[in-house]
Design a protein around this motif. Structure first.
Motif, PDB file in Angstrom:
ATOM      1  N   GLY A 154      25.340  39.900  69.642  1.00  0.00           N
ATOM      2  CA  GLY A 154      26.004  41.190  69.712  1.00  0.00           C
ATOM      3  C   GLY A 154      26.251  41.704  71.116  1.00  0.00           C
ATOM      4  N   GLN A 155      25.799  40.964  72.130  1.00  0.00           N
ATOM      5  CA  GLN A 155      25.982  41.425  73.501  1.00  0.00           C
ATOM      6  C   GLN A 155      27.106  40.701  74.234  1.00  0.00           C
ATOM      7  OE1 GLN A 155      22.229  41.350  75.582  1.00  0.00           O
ATOM      8  NE2 GLN A 155      21.235  42.746  74.153  1.00  0.00           N
ATOM      9  N   CYS A 156      27.423  39.479  73.842  1.00  0.00           N
ATOM     10  CA  CYS A 156      28.429  38.671  74.526  1.00  0.00           C
ATOM     11  C   CYS A 156      29.390  38.069  73.511  1.00  0.00           C
ATOM     12  CB  CYS A 156      27.787  37.531  75.325  1.00  0.00           C
ATOM     13  SG  CYS A 156      26.578  38.057  76.552  1.00  0.00           S
ATOM     14  N   THR A 157      30.639  37.865  73.935  1.00  0.00           N
ATOM     15  CA  THR A 157      31.588  37.111  73.131  1.00  0.00           C
ATOM     16  C   THR A 157      31.271  35.622  73.267  1.00  0.00           C
ATOM     17  OG1 THR A 157      33.150  36.939  74.964  1.00  0.00           O
ATOM     18  CG2 THR A 157      33.359  38.860  73.525  1.00  0.00           C
ATOM     19  N   ALA A 158      32.019  34.796  72.540  1.00  0.00           N
ATOM     20  CA  ALA A 158      31.759  33.358  72.558  1.00  0.00           C
ATOM     21  C   ALA A 158      31.915  32.762  73.947  1.00  0.00           C
ATOM     22  CB  ALA A 158      32.687  32.652  71.570  1.00  0.00           C
ATOM     23  N   ASP A 159      32.801  33.336  74.771  1.00  0.00           N
ATOM     24  CA  ASP A 159      32.994  32.804  76.124  1.00  0.00           C
ATOM     25  C   ASP A 159      32.344  33.682  77.182  1.00  0.00           C
ATOM     26  OD1 ASP A 159      34.756  34.866  75.766  1.00  0.00           O
ATOM     27  OD2 ASP A 159      36.471  33.871  76.693  1.00  0.00           O
ATOM     28  N   ARG A 160      31.252  34.365  76.786  1.00  0.00           N
ATOM     29  CA  ARG A 160      30.377  35.081  77.718  1.00  0.00           C
ATOM     30  C   ARG A 160      31.067  36.248  78.427  1.00  0.00           C
ATOM     31  NH1 ARG A 160      25.593  32.020  78.472  1.00  0.00           N
ATOM     32  NH2 ARG A 160      25.483  30.574  76.723  1.00  0.00           N
ATOM     33  N   GLN A 161      31.823  37.027  77.665  1.00  0.00           N
ATOM     34  CA  GLN A 161      32.311  38.307  78.156  1.00  0.00           C
ATOM     35  C   GLN A 161      31.562  39.412  77.425  1.00  0.00           C
ATOM     36  OE1 GLN A 161      36.660  38.633  78.993  1.00  0.00           O
ATOM     37  NE2 GLN A 161      36.827  36.811  77.710  1.00  0.00           N
ATOM     38  N   PRO A 162      31.516  40.643  77.972  1.00  0.00           N
ATOM     39  CA  PRO A 162      30.814  41.720  77.267  1.00  0.00           C
ATOM     40  C   PRO A 162      31.454  41.964  75.905  1.00  0.00           C
ATOM     41  CG  PRO A 162      31.353  42.365  79.526  1.00  0.00           C
ATOM     42  CD  PRO A 162      32.094  41.097  79.251  1.00  0.00           C
ATOM     43  N   TYR A 163      30.618  42.024  74.885  1.00  0.00           N
ATOM     44  CA  TYR A 163      31.161  42.274  73.544  1.00  0.00           C
ATOM     45  C   TYR A 163      31.429  43.760  73.321  1.00  0.00           C
ATOM     46  CZ  TYR A 163      31.808  42.240  68.524  1.00  0.00           C
ATOM     47  OH  TYR A 163      32.344  42.420  67.272  1.00  0.00           O
ATOM     48  N   VAL A 164      30.566  44.613  73.881  1.00  0.00           N
ATOM     49  CA  VAL A 164      30.672  46.053  73.637  1.00  0.00           C
ATOM     50  C   VAL A 164      31.711  46.670  74.566  1.00  0.00           C
ATOM     51  CG1 VAL A 164      29.436  48.252  73.635  1.00  0.00           C
ATOM     52  CG2 VAL A 164      28.281  46.157  72.864  1.00  0.00           C
ATOM     53  N   VAL A 165      32.704  47.329  73.967  1.00  0.00           N
ATOM     54  CA  VAL A 165      33.729  48.057  74.726  1.00  0.00           C
ATOM     55  C   VAL A 165      33.491  49.542  74.484  1.00  0.00           C
ATOM     56  CG1 VAL A 165      36.185  48.425  75.097  1.00  0.00           C
ATOM     57  CG2 VAL A 165      35.346  46.153  74.430  1.00  0.00           C
ATOM     58  N   PRO A 166      32.994  50.290  75.482  1.00  0.00           N
ATOM     59  CA  PRO A 166      32.624  51.692  75.254  1.00  0.00           C
ATOM     60  C   PRO A 166      33.845  52.585  75.085  1.00  0.00           C
ATOM     61  CG  PRO A 166      32.431  51.174  77.578  1.00  0.00           C
ATOM     62  CD  PRO A 166      32.777  49.877  76.882  1.00  0.00           C
ATOM     63  N   ILE A 183      31.051  56.079  81.010  1.00  0.00           N
ATOM     64  CA  ILE A 183      30.216  55.476  79.976  1.00  0.00           C
ATOM     65  C   ILE A 183      30.225  53.966  80.182  1.00  0.00           C
ATOM     66  CG2 ILE A 183      29.789  55.197  77.512  1.00  0.00           C
ATOM     67  CD1 ILE A 183      29.544  58.081  78.489  1.00  0.00           C
ATOM     68  N   GLN A 184      29.037  53.405  80.423  1.00  0.00           N
ATOM     69  CA  GLN A 184      28.912  51.950  80.554  1.00  0.00           C
ATOM     70  C   GLN A 184      28.450  51.361  79.228  1.00  0.00           C
ATOM     71  OE1 GLN A 184      26.077  50.192  83.531  1.00  0.00           O
ATOM     72  NE2 GLN A 184      25.614  48.878  81.773  1.00  0.00           N
ATOM     73  N   GLY A 185      29.051  50.247  78.841  1.00  0.00           N
ATOM     74  CA  GLY A 185      28.643  49.570  77.622  1.00  0.00           C
ATOM     75  C   GLY A 185      27.454  48.645  77.846  1.00  0.00           C
ATOM     76  N   GLN A 186      26.951  48.080  76.753  1.00  0.00           N
ATOM     77  CA  GLN A 186      25.878  47.087  76.795  1.00  0.00           C
ATOM     78  C   GLN A 186      26.299  45.911  77.677  1.00  0.00           C
ATOM     79  OE1 GLN A 186      22.681  46.537  75.176  1.00  0.00           O
ATOM     80  NE2 GLN A 186      22.756  44.762  76.528  1.00  0.00           N
ATOM     81  N   THR A 187      25.399  45.453  78.536  1.00  0.00           N
ATOM     82  CA  THR A 187      25.718  44.325  79.399  1.00  0.00           C
ATOM     83  C   THR A 187      25.633  43.006  78.627  1.00  0.00           C
ATOM     84  OG1 THR A 187      23.421  44.127  80.108  1.00  0.00           O
ATOM     85  CG2 THR A 187      24.887  45.465  81.485  1.00  0.00           C
ATOM     86  N   CYS A 188      26.321  42.018  79.174  1.00  0.00           N
ATOM     87  CA  CYS A 188      26.218  40.637  78.708  1.00  0.00           C
ATOM     88  C   CYS A 188      25.456  39.849  79.761  1.00  0.00           C
ATOM     89  CB  CYS A 188      27.611  40.036  78.492  1.00  0.00           C
ATOM     90  SG  CYS A 188      27.649  38.248  78.238  1.00  0.00           S
ATOM     91  N   ALA A 189      24.341  39.247  79.386  1.00  0.00           N
ATOM     92  CA  ALA A 189      23.582  38.389  80.304  1.00  0.00           C
ATOM     93  C   ALA A 189      24.273  37.031  80.338  1.00  0.00           C
ATOM     94  CB  ALA A 189      22.137  38.277  79.852  1.00  0.00           C
ATOM     95  N   VAL A 190      25.194  36.876  81.285  1.00  0.00           N
ATOM     96  CA  VAL A 190      26.146  35.770  81.272  1.00  0.00           C
ATOM     97  C   VAL A 190      25.464  34.414  81.420  1.00  0.00           C
ATOM     98  CG1 VAL A 190      28.242  34.869  82.326  1.00  0.00           C
ATOM     99  CG2 VAL A 190      27.834  37.331  82.293  1.00  0.00           C
ATOM    100  N   GLY A 191      24.448  34.332  82.289  1.00  0.00           N
ATOM    101  CA  GLY A 191      23.918  33.036  82.672  1.00  0.00           C
ATOM    102  C   GLY A 191      22.762  32.529  81.846  1.00  0.00           C
ATOM    103  N   VAL A 192      22.290  33.310  80.870  1.00  0.00           N
ATOM    104  CA  VAL A 192      21.161  32.827  80.070  1.00  0.00           C
ATOM    105  C   VAL A 192      21.639  31.770  79.087  1.00  0.00           C
ATOM    106  CG1 VAL A 192      19.955  35.018  80.293  1.00  0.00           C
ATOM    107  CG2 VAL A 192      21.413  34.622  78.311  1.00  0.00           C
TER     108      VAL A 192
END
Length: 545
Positions: free
Chosen positions: A529-541, A514-523
């Motif tokens: 809801g997709q990234c943490t404050a320091d650009r890590q994936p927020y969703v942990v499946p 199961i893959q979680g929602q991606t974080c678009a790191v470079g935008v």
């Protein structure tokens, strides 16, 4: 699920218009231009003195890497394309030949000193080589490669990198692929007397990033690598002198890391260089997960967590594969107009697993009844042995878009520890499958070789969330894998290869990830809801069977 209507075949112009509308809905899938960054090439050849079981030998060590040519305070400083080449004299090759070795593989742990404004710390650069032939005459030359920990500093001033001690593990094998006796040799190397004054690898100017940043002349505390944070990379003390390193994080078999405060907080101001921890400030509701910080992201960078189960058919059980970080660089999308009138959006991306600076999963523990009666617990790691390739094919059928995604990656299964009925079984440092896990390949001519194949299918209906699997939003991936035979297992002259092969190896093992929602790191502004404050994936499946 809706498909094409045979009675309403659109014209070429209408079809193109529908494709444009579909592409608007698929805008998050499309990458923008990458960012070019200045860099400096490190290439140092240094004399070392190495201690082998047979005695001391002179050697030459070549260290190569690409580092930033400058940085600002608080910016991540990461070395890329790192390799360590060790050239040992012909006498060492002769020793291996005497052991009936035909090939040899090397693992390296290079201590690198990091200094700034009088403070210093040590980090380790880990590497693994491909098996190389033992030469009949002349020197033995091996090159290891690997990912290395990133750094960050809270003060301005030149940051220096200096080569230090090198611990080497050699794993020789006979012509038939079986290990020699002994199965491994430990080599401890230090810079030789002639290397004095030559061990500097790079000097990286660090300039103030904002008002109030301490100047180079300001007092700086001695930099240290974090000692208690699960996210910290191993320091040089993690491996005994002269011993080959174990896979990163072996001591944290649970594979989960906490979430300490934001590493970029104000309390870090004025501190010297340190290993970048890459933890996200997470809320209590977010499950624990290993760090997943993308170093030097581009506008096409994605990251995500993945977890799931893999059946072990011979043992009539399932193994939980822990939450693992995956980082990807999206390729350019291609619109493909097919002769049958259908339109496909094709995209090929590449990436890797990441755990404490290495391309692998976190260590995980599985317990089974071996041969139906003996309770056996094993600590395992999946090590990436080549590129992770993602091929997405979206059939544009307005307003529906049907996606099919194949993920291919060569993974070697490595065994770290084994207990049988509560009794430890020493499998040695090099116990692993003889080749990567293998899946049935639908396109063997295009994708030869041994690798895992996972398939995800999904649907994107314009104006609604995707269902099933889509690369950017995640979902279930399934596949089937054959576990190859094992090699290099055992210690003290005991060969456990056949035991582990008989217990585990074989075909027909089902995988569901199961893959979680991606974080678009470079935008510039990630979607909420997709990234943490320091650009890590927020969703942990959560894993699903």
């Amino acid at each position: 699920m809706r498909g094409q209507r045979a009675a309403l075949r659109p014209s070429r112009a209408q079809t193109r218009g529908a494709a444009i509308a579909a592409l608007v809905a698929l805008a998050p899938l499309l990458p923008a231009a990458a960012v070019a960054l200045g860099s400096h090439e490190v290439d140092a050849r240094l004399p070392y003195l190495c201690t082998l079981p047979s005695g001391p030998q002179t050697a030459t060590v070549r260290i190569r890497a690409t580092v930033p040519d400058r940085a600002t305070v608080g910016e991540t400083i990461a070395a890329a394309d790192v390799s360590t080449t060790l050239e040992l004299p012909a006498a060492v090759a002769a020793e291996l030949t005497a052991l009936e070795a035909a090939t040899v593989r090397m693992e390296t742990t290079l201590t690198v000193g990091v200094g700034q404004n009088g403070g210093s710390t040590d980090v380790t650069w880990l590497g693994t080589s491909q098996p190389a032939a033992v030469p009949a005459e002349g020197p033995l030359t091996l090159t290891s490669t690997g990912d290395v920990p990133a750094l960050t500093t809270g003060t301005a001033g030149e940051l220096t990198l200096t080569a230090g001690n090198l611990a080497v593990g050699l794993a020789p094998s006979k012509a038939d692929g079986t290990p020699t006796g002994p199965a491994s040799l430990s080599v401890s190397c230090v810079p030789g007397p002639d290397a004095e004054g030559r061990t500097s690898l790079a000097g990286i100017p660090v300039t103030p990033g904002s008002t109030g940043t301490p100047s180079p002349g300001a007092p700086s505390t001695a930099p240290t690598a974090p000692s208690s944070s699960p996210a910290s990379f191993p320091s040089s003390s993690a491996a005994p002198s002269g011993q080959p390193s174990t896979p990163a994080g072996r001591e944290t078999a649970g594979g989960a890391a906490g979430a300490p405060p934001d590493p970029a907080s104000a309390s870090d101001a004025g501190k010297g260089p340190r290993v970048a921890t890459g933890n996200a400030p997470a809320t209590a509701a977010r499950p624990k997960a290993p760090p997943c910080v993308t170093e030097k992201p581009t506008s096409t960078s994605l990251s995500a967590y993945i977890t799931g189960y893999s059946n072990v058919r011979k043992l009539d059980g399932a193994s939980l594969i822990p939450v693992s970080c995956v980082q990807l660089e999206q390729g350019e999308p291609v619109i493909d107009f097919r002769p049958d009138g259908s339109i496909h959006l094709l995209q090929k991306s590449e990436g890797s697993l990441l755990y404490q600076g290495r391309k692998q999963s976190p260590p995980f523990t599985s317990t089974f009844l071996t041969f139906g009666f003996a309770p056996t617990t094993a600590t395992l790691v999946l090590e990436q042995a080549g590129p992770l390739v993602v091929e997405s094919d979206v059939l544009l059928v307005f307003p529906d878009n049907i996606a099919e995604t194949y993920i291919r990656v060569p993974l070697v299964l490595r065994v770290l520890d084994v207990e049988v009925n509560g009794t430890p079984l020493d499998v040695g440092p090099g116990c692993r499958t003889v080749k990567p896990l293998t899946s049935p390949e639908p396109q063997p001519a295009k994708y030869p070789g041994d690798h895992l194949v996972l398939l995800g299918k999904g649907q994107l209906l314009n104006g609604t969330d995707a269902t099933g699997y889509v690369l950017t939003s995640g979902g279930p991936l399934t596949g089937e894998v054959t576990v190859p035979a094992f090699k290099g297992c055992g210690a003290g002259g005991e060969n456990l290869d056949r035991l582990l092969t008989a217990a585990i190896s074989g075909p027909g093992n089902h995988i569901r990830q199961i893959q979680g929602q991606t974080c678009a790191v470079g935008v510039e502004v990630p979607t909420e809801g997709q990234c943490t404050a320091d650009r890590q994936p927020y969703v942990v499946p959560k894993p699903e069977r």
